[in-house]
Design a protein around this motif. Structure first.
Motif, PDB file in Angstrom:
ATOM      1  N   SER A  12      35.325 -19.142  72.018  1.00 36.31           N
ATOM      2  CA  SER A  12      35.598 -20.566  71.812  1.00 36.31           C
ATOM      3  C   SER A  12      36.975 -20.879  72.383  1.00 36.31           C
ATOM      4  O   SER A  12      37.944 -20.142  72.141  1.00 36.31           O
ATOM      5  CB  SER A  12      35.576 -20.899  70.328  1.00 36.31           C
ATOM      6  OG  SER A  12      36.177 -22.165  70.124  1.00 36.31           O
ATOM      7  N   GLU A  13      37.070 -21.985  73.091  1.00 37.32           N
ATOM      8  CA  GLU A  13      38.355 -22.389  73.680  1.00 37.32           C
ATOM      9  C   GLU A  13      39.380 -22.740  72.597  1.00 37.32           C
ATOM     10  O   GLU A  13      40.570 -22.779  72.850  1.00 37.32           O
ATOM     11  CB  GLU A  13      38.159 -23.565  74.639  1.00 37.32           C
ATOM     12  CG  GLU A  13      37.661 -24.879  74.022  1.00 37.32           C
ATOM     13  CD  GLU A  13      36.131 -24.932  73.866  1.00 37.32           C
ATOM     14  OE1 GLU A  13      35.494 -23.874  73.670  1.00 37.32           O
ATOM     15  OE2 GLU A  13      35.593 -26.047  73.925  1.00 37.32           O
ATOM     16  N   GLN A  14      38.898 -22.981  71.358  1.00 35.79           N
ATOM     17  CA  GLN A  14      39.836 -23.312  70.270  1.00 35.79           C
ATOM     18  C   GLN A  14      40.555 -22.076  69.737  1.00 35.79           C
ATOM     19  O   GLN A  14      41.633 -22.185  69.177  1.00 35.79           O
ATOM     20  CB  GLN A  14      39.076 -23.965  69.114  1.00 35.79           C
ATOM     21  CG  GLN A  14      38.449 -25.296  69.467  1.00 35.79           C
ATOM     22  CD  GLN A  14      37.771 -25.898  68.240  1.00 35.79           C
ATOM     23  OE1 GLN A  14      38.421 -26.164  67.236  1.00 35.79           O
ATOM     24  NE2 GLN A  14      36.478 -26.111  68.311  1.00 35.79           N
ATOM     25  N   GLY A  36      26.632 -21.545  67.584  1.00 31.40           N
ATOM     26  CA  GLY A  36      27.473 -22.745  67.508  1.00 31.40           C
ATOM     27  C   GLY A  36      26.713 -23.843  66.799  1.00 31.40           C
ATOM     28  O   GLY A  36      25.834 -23.577  65.970  1.00 31.40           O
ATOM     29  N   SER A  37      27.031 -25.087  67.126  1.00 33.69           N
ATOM     30  CA  SER A  37      26.405 -26.213  66.426  1.00 33.69           C
ATOM     31  C   SER A  37      24.979 -26.442  66.940  1.00 33.69           C
ATOM     32  O   SER A  37      24.630 -26.001  68.043  1.00 33.69           O
ATOM     33  CB  SER A  37      27.242 -27.469  66.638  1.00 33.69           C
ATOM     34  OG  SER A  37      27.263 -27.772  68.016  1.00 33.69           O
ATOM     35  N   THR A  38      24.192 -27.154  66.170  1.00 34.81           N
ATOM     36  CA  THR A  38      22.787 -27.368  66.546  1.00 34.81           C
ATOM     37  C   THR A  38      22.619 -28.154  67.854  1.00 34.81           C
ATOM     38  O   THR A  38      21.809 -27.747  68.695  1.00 34.81           O
ATOM     39  CB  THR A  38      22.030 -28.025  65.372  1.00 34.81           C
ATOM     40  OG1 THR A  38      21.886 -27.020  64.364  1.00 34.81           O
ATOM     41  CG2 THR A  38      20.650 -28.531  65.782  1.00 34.81           C
ATOM     42  N   GLU A  69      23.990 -34.194  56.609  1.00 33.32           N
ATOM     43  CA  GLU A  69      24.642 -33.716  57.834  1.00 33.32           C
ATOM     44  C   GLU A  69      25.613 -32.576  57.542  1.00 33.32           C
ATOM     45  O   GLU A  69      26.201 -32.506  56.466  1.00 33.32           O
ATOM     46  CB  GLU A  69      25.378 -34.876  58.513  1.00 33.32           C
ATOM     47  CG  GLU A  69      24.395 -35.937  59.003  1.00 33.32           C
ATOM     48  CD  GLU A  69      25.049 -37.044  59.810  1.00 33.32           C
ATOM     49  OE1 GLU A  69      26.257 -36.952  60.124  1.00 33.32           O
ATOM     50  OE2 GLU A  69      24.323 -38.018  60.114  1.00 33.32           O
ATOM     51  N   GLU A  70      25.799 -31.728  58.544  1.00 34.49           N
ATOM     52  CA  GLU A  70      26.754 -30.627  58.399  1.00 34.49           C
ATOM     53  C   GLU A  70      28.177 -31.194  58.480  1.00 34.49           C
ATOM     54  O   GLU A  70      28.546 -31.810  59.479  1.00 34.49           O
ATOM     55  CB  GLU A  70      26.543 -29.595  59.514  1.00 34.49           C
ATOM     56  CG  GLU A  70      27.494 -28.415  59.393  1.00 34.49           C
ATOM     57  CD  GLU A  70      27.238 -27.337  60.436  1.00 34.49           C
ATOM     58  OE1 GLU A  70      26.998 -27.666  61.605  1.00 34.49           O
ATOM     59  OE2 GLU A  70      27.314 -26.141  60.062  1.00 34.49           O
ATOM     60  N   ILE A  71      28.971 -30.989  57.426  1.00 32.51           N
ATOM     61  CA  ILE A  71      30.347 -31.489  57.407  1.00 32.51           C
ATOM     62  C   ILE A  71      31.300 -30.414  57.922  1.00 32.51           C
ATOM     63  O   ILE A  71      32.234 -30.675  58.641  1.00 32.51           O
ATOM     64  CB  ILE A  71      30.738 -31.938  55.972  1.00 32.51           C
ATOM     65  CG1 ILE A  71      29.786 -33.053  55.501  1.00 32.51           C
ATOM     66  CG2 ILE A  71      32.198 -32.387  55.920  1.00 32.51           C
ATOM     67  CD1 ILE A  71      29.962 -33.469  54.044  1.00 32.51           C
TER      68      ILE A  71
HETATM   69  P1  NAD Z   1      30.106 -25.791  69.198  1.00 34.58           P
HETATM   70  O1  NAD Z   1      28.644 -25.942  69.367  1.00 34.58           O
HETATM   71  O2  NAD Z   1      30.965 -26.999  69.369  1.00 34.58           O
HETATM   72  O3  NAD Z   1      30.679 -24.713  70.247  1.00 34.58           O
HETATM   73  C1  NAD Z   1      30.113 -23.427  70.346  1.00 34.58           C
HETATM   74  C2  NAD Z   1      30.338 -22.902  71.766  1.00 34.58           C
HETATM   75  O4  NAD Z   1      29.651 -23.749  72.688  1.00 34.58           O
HETATM   76  C3  NAD Z   1      31.799 -22.903  72.183  1.00 34.58           C
HETATM   77  O5  NAD Z   1      32.060 -21.716  72.888  1.00 34.58           O
HETATM   78  C4  NAD Z   1      31.929 -24.136  73.063  1.00 34.58           C
HETATM   79  O6  NAD Z   1      32.864 -23.961  74.099  1.00 34.58           O
HETATM   80  C5  NAD Z   1      30.535 -24.311  73.627  1.00 34.58           C
HETATM   81  N1  NAD Z   1      30.158 -25.722  73.776  1.00 34.58           N
HETATM   82  C6  NAD Z   1      30.410 -26.745  72.917  1.00 34.58           C
HETATM   83  N2  NAD Z   1      29.866 -27.895  73.345  1.00 34.58           N
HETATM   84  C7  NAD Z   1      29.248 -27.607  74.503  1.00 34.58           C
HETATM   85  C8  NAD Z   1      28.497 -28.384  75.439  1.00 34.58           C
HETATM   86  N3  NAD Z   1      28.274 -29.674  75.253  1.00 34.58           N
HETATM   87  N4  NAD Z   1      27.999 -27.770  76.544  1.00 34.58           N
HETATM   88  C9  NAD Z   1      28.202 -26.452  76.733  1.00 34.58           C
HETATM   89  N5  NAD Z   1      28.916 -25.672  75.886  1.00 34.58           N
HETATM   90  C10 NAD Z   1      29.427 -26.236  74.786  1.00 34.58           C
HETATM   91  O7  NAD Z   1      30.349 -25.108  67.786  1.00 34.58           O
HETATM   92  P2  NAD Z   1      31.759 -24.861  67.068  1.00 34.58           P
HETATM   93  O8  NAD Z   1      32.305 -26.170  66.602  1.00 34.58           O
HETATM   94  O9  NAD Z   1      32.613 -23.976  67.895  1.00 34.58           O
HETATM   95  O10 NAD Z   1      31.305 -23.979  65.802  1.00 34.58           O
HETATM   96  C11 NAD Z   1      30.862 -24.537  64.593  1.00 34.58           C
HETATM   97  C12 NAD Z   1      29.357 -24.601  64.543  1.00 34.58           C
HETATM   98  O11 NAD Z   1      28.802 -23.299  64.722  1.00 34.58           O
HETATM   99  C13 NAD Z   1      28.828 -25.081  63.198  1.00 34.58           C
HETATM  100  O12 NAD Z   1      27.760 -25.963  63.435  1.00 34.58           O
HETATM  101  C14 NAD Z   1      28.341 -23.808  62.519  1.00 34.58           C
HETATM  102  O13 NAD Z   1      27.338 -24.009  61.560  1.00 34.58           O
HETATM  103  C15 NAD Z   1      27.832 -23.054  63.704  1.00 34.58           C
HETATM  104  N6  NAD Z   1      27.744 -21.623  63.431  1.00 34.58           N
HETATM  105  C16 NAD Z   1      26.510 -21.084  63.249  1.00 34.58           C
HETATM  106  C17 NAD Z   1      26.377 -19.745  62.949  1.00 34.58           C
HETATM  107  C18 NAD Z   1      25.019 -19.163  62.715  1.00 34.58           C
HETATM  108  O14 NAD Z   1      24.914 -17.951  62.520  1.00 34.58           O
HETATM  109  N7  NAD Z   1      23.948 -19.951  62.744  1.00 34.58           N
HETATM  110  C19 NAD Z   1      27.512 -18.931  62.838  1.00 34.58           C
HETATM  111  C20 NAD Z   1      28.762 -19.503  63.050  1.00 34.58           C
HETATM  112  C21 NAD Z   1      28.874 -20.865  63.342  1.00 34.58           C
END
Ligand code: NAD
Length: 484
Positions: free
Chosen positions: A177-179, A227-229, A383-385
């Motif tokens: 993650s870039e963060q 990551g997020s859905t 929604e996921e907060i």
């Molecule tokens: P995110 O979806 O914003 O980012 C995840 C990754 O995707 C990052 O590396 C980011 O650079 C990349 N990304 C983001 N938006 C993108 C786009 N539009 N196009 C291409 N790449 C993109 O998620 P986040 O905010 O880093 O993490 C939090 C989320 O991850 C929450 O929804 C959490 O529930 C989920 N999560 C799920 C699990 C699981 O096991 N299901 C585990 C940890 C976190």
């Protein structure tokens, strides 16, 4: 003073990206910028894929046990650097140091589990599938794989995949993650010391451009995403279009139920950490608390008291139970949800909006926040907060709890606190989410079980780690043989 800038790791070397887009890395407890990271380009990805592809054949023909020996070395190196990894992790992500240690421990457990390759990667055979004809299936590595990972577990999540991919004979690219790019950079410094052949593992920092370049690259065979859905759906669809293997783990809205026969006193520490640990930024965090029947008043009184007693502060302080949110934008997002809960008529019984930590006046803190009398269709219940905000939805019986759980789109985890075996069995049997806790508030499978949810929380069929992941990272080649 100039801030450290994170470099890519390609073909066994630390290299600068030629990108001109530079992002900030924060210490969220202090509200200070502590590093910068270049958001890599398609050229960076192409270099990494070329290195990984060039390394593949030599690595693929290295015996599995020899490949596993690199992981044994890596485990030792991680143990030696355990505390340092955890401290970097807390510094950039914010979580309490003990939780960071737990994350590093879980990361190492995946390295340990992957060393079982000589058992877990074996195929199967059957003699005489027809007269004088034998058949056998080998699991073969496929090529270059990549992981794209989220900000909330900067160390562990990439390691749900990497050790299994490489021990099977594939080569690998991580996009952190870039963060929070510092933790994985620290981890790769350790990887660099153990002498893996060049190109077997690589790391490219960045954001969407790196992700899209990985998705488009014809030499990337498969993607592991967490990551997020919305992003998980995007990745899943794009991998379908470009013909890549994919496992995409998404967001969550986890429900935790408590029945009248539960031992509330004993449950309270784990209930509290389920909702507020990591400031609610876990895919397994409790988000909706459901008291069943007449347990509500006693449970809520004790839960609020327990939340108030938590020490909130800098995660590096050993006494801290809950740290800040990871960045300024996310803090605003969580505050927005609290306003929405008030506007939709939920009753705010613990307000974390103007929360301050005297020794960290600029940190991105939101205090523990609890809404009572939340209705199932309110935004804060759906929604996921991803913050320390709890919605209490009262239910009259178990059927109502199960209905609530099974009508959320998300299906990551569900937990129940009960002393009744019958209730527990009914619950685990009928709920949709595929990670279930019984008197456990964070139902996190260990490395030797699969990690991942159902519904809108998971896209694909093979989940993270567990035994099944050896399928994701191999192709079963079937040979049918006779001698004439
Ligand atoms: P995110 O979806 O914003 O980012 C995840 C990754 O995707 C990052 O590396 C980011 O650079 C990349 N990304 C983001 N938006 C993108 C786009 N539009 N196009 C291409 N790449 C993109 O998620 P986040 O905010 O880093 O993490 C939090 C989320 O991850 C929450 O929804 C959490 O529930 C989920 N999560 C799920 C699990 C699981 O096991 N299901 C585990 C940890 C976190």
């Amino acid at each position: 003073m100039s801030l450290p800038s994170m470099k890519n790791y390609i073909n066994g070397e630390w290299v600068e990206s030629d990108s001109t887009t530079i992002g900030d890395v924060w210490n969220p407890a202090k509200g200070e910028k502590i590093a910068t990271v270049a958001y890599g380009t398609a050229q960076d990805v192409d270099r990494a894929v070329k290195a990984a592809k060039d390394a593949f054949w030599e690595w693929r023909t290295t015996p599995p046990l020899t490949r596993a020996r690199y992981l044994f070395r890596l485990k030792d190196a991680f143990e030696e650097n355990f505390e340092e990894i955890a401290r970097v992790l807390t510094t950039e992500q914010g979580k309490a140091i003990d939780e960071a240690r737990g994350e590093v421990r879980r990361m190492i457990e995946n390295v340990e589990h992957a060393t079982g390759v000589t058992t877990l990667m074996t195929g199967y055979t059957l003699e005489d599938i027809a007269k004088g004809i034998d058949c056998y299936g080998h699991r073969q590595p496929i090529g270059v794989f990549a992981a794209i990972v989220p900000y909330n577990f900067p160390g562990m999540v990439a390691w749900w995949f990497l050790p299994y991919a490489i021990v099977c004979g594939n080569t690998f690219i991580v996009k952190p993650s870039e963060q929070v790019p510092m933790t994985q950079t620290k981890i790769f410094e350790i990887v660099d010391e153990i002498g893996l052949p060049e190109g077997v593992v690589n790391m490219v920092h960045g954001s969407r451009d790196v992700v899209n370049a990985l998705l488009d690259h014809p030499d990337v065979e498969g993607i592991s995403f967490v990551g997020s859905t919305p992003t998980a759906k995007y990745i899943y669809k794009r991998c379908g279009e470009t013909g890549k293997r994919v496992q995409a783990l998404g967001g969550a809205k986890n429900i935790v139920a408590v029945t009248p026969d539960a031992n509330i006193e004993a449950a309270m520490p784990s209930l509290t950490t389920s909702f507020f640990g990591c400031a609610g930024q876990r895919c397994l965090s409790g988000s909706v608390l459901v008291p069943v029947g007449d347990v509500a008043d006693e449970l809520i009184e004790k839960f609020v008291a327990s939340a108030k007693a938590m020490k909130v502060g800098d995660g590096l302080d050993e006494q801290t139970a809950m740290g800040p949110l990871a960045g300024p934008a996310h803090k605003e997002r969580v505050l927005g949800y609290i306003e929405k809960g008030i506007a939709e008529g939920a009753e705010l019984i613990l307000d974390g909006r103007d929360f301050t930590v005297p020794e960290c006046p600029n940190g991105f803190f939101v205090g523990p926040t609890i809404f009572d009398h939340v209705k199932a269709d309110m935004t804060i219940a759906r929604e996921e907060i991803f913050g320390p905000v709890v919605s209490i939805v009262r239910a009259k019986d178990l059927d109502e709890v199960i209905e609530l759980i099974n009508t959320r789109g998300y299906g990551n985890a569900a937990c129940i606190y009960t002393d009744s075996g019958t209730t527990a069995r009914e619950f685990k049997y009928r709920v949709k989410p595929s990670m279930v806790g019984i008197n456990i508030g964070i139902a996190a499978p260990m490395s030797f079980f699969p990690f991942g949810g159902a519904g809108d929380s998971f896209f694909g069929d093979t989940k993270g780690h567990g035994q099944e992941i050896f399928n994701f990272f191999t192709d079963t080649k079937v040979v049918i043989q006779r001698w004439l």
